[in-house]
Scaffold this active site. Sequence first.
Site, PDB file in Angstrom:
ATOM      1  N   CYS A 122       0.861  -0.823   0.267  1.00  0.00           N
ATOM      2  CA  CYS A 122       0.015   0.352   0.142  1.00  0.00           C
ATOM      3  C   CYS A 122       0.883   1.173  -0.009  1.00  0.00           C
ATOM      4  O   CYS A 122       1.285   1.479  -0.705  1.00  0.00           O
ATOM      5  CB  CYS A 122      -1.280   0.051   0.803  1.00  0.00           C
ATOM      6  SG  CYS A 122      -2.255   1.363   1.137  1.00  0.00           S
ATOM      7  N   HIS A 132      -3.278  -6.187   0.959  1.00  0.00           N
ATOM      8  CA  HIS A 132      -2.820  -6.050   2.284  1.00  0.00           C
ATOM      9  C   HIS A 132      -3.442  -7.129   2.336  1.00  0.00           C
ATOM     10  O   HIS A 132      -3.590  -7.904   3.533  1.00  0.00           O
ATOM     11  CB  HIS A 132      -3.492  -5.314   3.875  1.00  0.00           C
ATOM     12  CG  HIS A 132      -2.862  -3.651   2.760  1.00  0.00           C
ATOM     13  ND1 HIS A 132      -1.996  -3.287   4.566  1.00  0.00           N
ATOM     14  CD2 HIS A 132      -3.893  -2.734   2.759  1.00  0.00           C
ATOM     15  CE1 HIS A 132      -2.367  -1.878   3.979  1.00  0.00           C
ATOM     16  NE2 HIS A 132      -2.945  -1.689   3.221  1.00  0.00           N
ATOM     17  N   GLU A 189      -1.168  -8.790   4.845  1.00  0.00           N
ATOM     18  CA  GLU A 189      -0.652  -9.395   6.151  1.00  0.00           C
ATOM     19  C   GLU A 189      -2.353  -8.813   7.021  1.00  0.00           C
ATOM     20  O   GLU A 189      -2.003  -9.906   8.311  1.00  0.00           O
ATOM     21  CB  GLU A 189       0.939  -8.077   6.628  1.00  0.00           C
ATOM     22  CG  GLU A 189      -0.695  -6.338   6.789  1.00  0.00           C
ATOM     23  CD  GLU A 189      -0.566  -6.030   5.993  1.00  0.00           C
ATOM     24  OE1 GLU A 189      -0.953  -4.804   5.744  1.00  0.00           O
ATOM     25  OE2 GLU A 189       0.105  -6.707   5.236  1.00  0.00           O
TER      26      GLU A 189
END
Length: 224
Positions: A86, A196, A198
Amino acid sequence: MKSAVITFPGSNRERDMMNALKLITGHESAAVWHQDTALPDVDLVVLPGGFSYGDYLRAGAIAARSPVMRAVAEAANKGVLVLGVCNGFQMLTEAGLLPGSLMRNADLHFVCREVKLETVNTASAFTRGFKPGQVWRCPVAHHDGNYFADSETLERIESGGQVAFRYADGTNPNGSVNEIAGVLNATGNVLGMMPHPENLVDPLQGGTDGRSLFASIANLMETA
């Protein structure tokens, strides 16, 4: 696998990234501040998401000129793996470590939702754990994720296998050219992506689709 996560003023996903790396690798990540001028000896450097410097000038533009970024560039040139997610992707393009740029979303609105990604390149350290064409879920949260490159650059990265991920099944949230969601450098050791991974590594987050990216790196380091 040894990793380092860099924090910039305005970062807000560094803890998410550290938690994901610890969950999958079993090791704590080193925390690096943007004003540091050197990096620890690591296998992976991560530029996390957020809104560094409030996205003034352009998203990632000021952070790309932070003191630590010189060390990041030097590490990348030596073959160290560098991941920008990002805002980190924006920094990598602003720093010249990845081609293209990230512009305002096509509808000029912030988007925060889940998308689907198609895995295009499975030869890199980041993607070797995926199957060719594999479609997986991943969250996005950004205002400036519209990937753009001029026609010459676009032809070069497409023909050179530098597109890592594309938005799939009509889920492109920002208008990115050619549905591009993630880009590699020419040597394959630097990856920038807007979604994302994660934030989808634990069942408590609603799924584990993002694990494959981190597991790819960890497994590579274990067999190196």
